[in-house]
Design an enzyme around this catalytic site. Structure first.
Site, mmCIF file in Angstrom:
data_model
loop_
_atom_site.group_PDB
_atom_site.id
_atom_site.type_symbol
_atom_site.label_atom_id
_atom_site.label_comp_id
_atom_site.label_asym_id
_atom_site.label_seq_id
_atom_site.Cartn_x
_atom_site.Cartn_y
_atom_site.Cartn_z
ATOM 1 N N GLY A 19 29.282 -7.409 74.499
ATOM 2 C CA GLY A 19 29.814 -6.914 73.228
ATOM 3 C C GLY A 19 29.104 -7.568 72.049
ATOM 4 C CB VAL A 21 32.188 -11.009 69.117
ATOM 5 C CG1 VAL A 21 32.549 -12.459 68.850
ATOM 6 C CG2 VAL A 21 32.661 -10.140 67.973
ATOM 7 N N GLY A 22 30.468 -11.271 71.708
ATOM 8 C CA GLY A 22 30.084 -12.059 72.885
ATOM 9 C C GLY A 22 28.592 -12.325 72.907
ATOM 10 C CG LEU A 110 36.924 -14.441 69.282
ATOM 11 C CD1 LEU A 110 35.708 -14.310 70.147
ATOM 12 C CD2 LEU A 110 36.567 -14.230 67.822
ATOM 13 N N GLY A 111 40.995 -12.876 68.129
ATOM 14 C CA GLY A 111 41.889 -11.804 67.705
ATOM 15 C C GLY A 111 41.217 -10.949 66.656
ATOM 16 C CB SER A 112 41.447 -8.246 65.155
ATOM 17 O OG SER A 112 41.421 -7.322 64.092
ATOM 18 C CB SER A 113 41.681 -9.448 59.775
ATOM 19 O OG SER A 113 40.912 -8.272 59.810
ATOM 20 C CB CYS A 114 44.032 -5.077 62.490
ATOM 21 S SG CYS A 114 43.925 -5.227 64.265
ATOM 22 C CE1 TYR A 141 41.126 -4.783 69.585
ATOM 23 C CE2 TYR A 141 41.486 -5.286 67.269
ATOM 24 C CZ TYR A 141 40.794 -5.485 68.447
ATOM 25 O OH TYR A 141 39.768 -6.390 68.477
ATOM 26 C CE LYS A 145 41.669 -8.477 70.416
ATOM 27 N NZ LYS A 145 40.903 -9.365 71.307
ATOM 28 C CG ASN A 170 37.100 -5.056 59.055
ATOM 29 O OD1 ASN A 170 38.177 -5.618 59.234
ATOM 30 N ND2 ASN A 170 36.998 -3.758 58.855
ATOM 31 C CG HIS A 184 34.731 -1.377 63.413
ATOM 32 N ND1 HIS A 184 34.366 -1.870 64.645
ATOM 33 C CD2 HIS A 184 36.071 -1.524 63.339
ATOM 34 C CE1 HIS A 184 35.444 -2.292 65.285
ATOM 35 N NE2 HIS A 184 36.497 -2.088 64.515
ATOM 36 N NE ARG A 213 39.729 -1.932 56.281
ATOM 37 C CZ ARG A 213 40.694 -1.294 55.617
ATOM 38 N NH1 ARG A 213 41.041 -1.657 54.395
ATOM 39 N NH2 ARG A 213 41.307 -0.273 56.173
HETATM 40 O O1 GFB Z 1 36.090 -0.140 59.889
HETATM 41 P P1 GFB Z 1 37.229 0.814 60.021
HETATM 42 O O2 GFB Z 1 37.046 1.888 61.024
HETATM 43 O O3 GFB Z 1 38.562 0.067 60.413
HETATM 44 O O4 GFB Z 1 37.490 1.518 58.594
HETATM 45 P P2 GFB Z 1 39.744 -0.755 59.681
HETATM 46 C C1 GFB Z 1 37.541 0.805 57.411
HETATM 47 C C2 GFB Z 1 37.680 1.758 56.232
HETATM 48 O O5 GFB Z 1 36.439 2.466 56.061
HETATM 49 C C3 GFB Z 1 38.768 2.819 56.354
HETATM 50 C C4 GFB Z 1 36.700 3.859 55.896
HETATM 51 O O6 GFB Z 1 39.386 2.997 55.094
HETATM 52 C C5 GFB Z 1 37.967 4.075 56.717
HETATM 53 O O7 GFB Z 1 38.609 5.281 56.340
HETATM 54 N N1 GFB Z 1 35.533 4.645 56.316
HETATM 55 C C6 GFB Z 1 34.751 5.382 55.492
HETATM 56 C C7 GFB Z 1 35.043 4.772 57.565
HETATM 57 N N2 GFB Z 1 33.811 6.019 56.175
HETATM 58 C C8 GFB Z 1 33.957 5.652 57.480
HETATM 59 C C9 GFB Z 1 33.255 6.001 58.677
HETATM 60 O O8 GFB Z 1 32.297 6.787 58.702
HETATM 61 N N3 GFB Z 1 33.676 5.393 59.831
HETATM 62 C C10 GFB Z 1 34.739 4.520 59.849
HETATM 63 N N4 GFB Z 1 35.098 3.947 61.014
HETATM 64 N N5 GFB Z 1 35.442 4.215 58.720
HETATM 65 C C11 GFB Z 1 39.877 -1.731 62.037
HETATM 66 C C12 GFB Z 1 40.806 -1.521 63.192
HETATM 67 O O9 GFB Z 1 40.549 -1.234 60.955
HETATM 68 O O10 GFB Z 1 39.570 -3.059 61.768
HETATM 69 C C13 GFB Z 1 40.429 -2.320 64.359
HETATM 70 O O11 GFB Z 1 40.829 -0.151 63.514
HETATM 71 C C14 GFB Z 1 39.936 -3.721 64.017
HETATM 72 O O12 GFB Z 1 41.568 -2.410 65.141
HETATM 73 C C15 GFB Z 1 39.011 -3.748 62.829
HETATM 74 O O13 GFB Z 1 41.025 -4.557 63.741
HETATM 75 C C16 GFB Z 1 38.635 -5.151 62.403
HETATM 76 O O14 GFB Z 1 39.226 -1.921 58.910
HETATM 77 O O15 GFB Z 1 40.624 0.181 58.930
#
Ligand code: GFB
Length: 315
Positions: A19, A21-22, A110-114, A141, A145, A170, A184, A213
């Protein structure tokens, strides 16, 4: 519980070494005087508690970085709830139980800020855990965690195991998932901006672009994990972040600037925004003496280079 804990001459298992991080932890450990243990998915199913127990008794790791997890972005989280809840519960239960049984000296989970409440006060302190409802797009998720943090804590309390937990913000960097549906936001934007640069057209971002974020380059996270492994031994989980956040629309502009592309950015309010803001309070880790070294623009530059060397070649 001994701090500093020395990795010198130790057998160190990085669970989840393929992965993002790993693999960064493996890179970081390459400069250390220790023996790094890894095992491929085909050889060991980490959701199989009995198999994990057998492997750990055979290989006798002394230190463990538990970086194995089912991960994904906002859409993958909401569309595969069973995978995110069940697989993560099984993986962490198997490895934490195995670590206790095999006499592991130290383990970092390792956890997560969510894990924090959707409307937690910003910047989010470690103590905010379980003080309010979670963000629904990633509660599966997050609950897995949170269970992992509590299980590590429980092993510390009941059996005296030196298990600690780190909560990274993130993360992004080499080894990231660039799949448009499952990724992400940062790898998604790198891919989208690259495609717009090569083929033309606007850059379409999900949601309103207003959520904020915090991002940390994965090699900084790996460095923080080693720092905590050495210098921290307590029940409370520790936040690992960069200390600043950015709105998604501004992030899109920054990615465009770094990749050398100018064009239109479209929003898509039919896609979820998720939590409005997720900035962690990093003062606990900072007070111990750790800080990140790679700023966001530099991290995006390095991630883009990694993308071009891999998936980006075929686009
Ligand atoms: O990174 P992300 O998927 O996860 O999305 P979270 C962060 C923000 O970016 C959200 C926006 O507001 C999305 O709507 N965004 C804009 C996009 N364009 C895009 C795109 O093309 N792809 C994606 N993916 N997002 C995650 C959790 O939450 O955070 C996990 O789902 C984990 O569980 C991770 O904890 C650290 O920050 O919202």
């Amino acid at each position: 519980m001994q701090t500093p804990y020395s990795l010198a001459g130790k057998r160190v298992w990085v669970a989840g070494h393929r992965g993002m991080v790993g693999s960064a932890i493996v890179r970081r450990l390459a400069g250390e005087d220790c023996q790094v243990l890894t095992v491929d998915r085909e050889a060991l199913d980490l959701t199989d508690q009995r198999a994990v127990l057998g492997w750990m008794h055979n290989h006798r790791p002394q230190a463990v970085f538990l970086a194995a997890a089912r991960v994904g972005g906002i859409l993958a989280n909401s569309t595969h709830p069973v995978d995110f809840l069940r697989d993560n519960l099984l993986i962490e239960t198997a490895i934490l139980a195995g670590a206790e049984s095999a006499g592991v000296e130290k383990l970092l989970f390792l956890g997560s800020s969510c894990i924090y409440p959707k409307f937690a006060q910003q910047p989010i302190r470690e103590e905010a855990l379980l003080t309010g409802p979670l963000e629904p797009t990633n509660e599966w998720y997050a609950i897995a965690k949170i269970a992992g943090i509590k299980l590590a804590h429980a092993y510390r309390q009941q059996y005296g195991c030196d298990f600690i937990s780190a909560m990274p913000t993130n993360l992004y960097g080499p080894g990231d998932n660039f799949d448009p549906q499952a990724s992400h936001v940062l790898p998604a934007l790198i891919r989208k901006v690259h495609e717009a640069k090569v083929h033309g057209g606007p850059v379409a971002i999900w949601g309103t672009g207003t959520p904020r974020r915090e991002f940390l380059y994965v090699d900084d996270c790996a460095d923080a994990c080693l720092f905590l492994m050495r210098n921290y031994s307590d029940a409370l989980h520790v936040n690992v972040g960069s200390g600043s956040d950015i709105a998604i629309a501004d992030l899109a502009r920054l990615v465009m600037e770094v990749l050398g592309h100018d064009g239109e950015v479209l929003t898509d309010p039919s896609k979820p925004d998720g939590t409005p803001r997720k900035l962690m309070d990093n003062s606990r880790l900072a007070a111990m003496g750790w800080k990140p070294t790679v700023d966001l623009a530099e991290g995006i530059r390095r991630s883009y280079a990694a993308f071009l060397a891999g998936e980006g070649r075929n686009l």
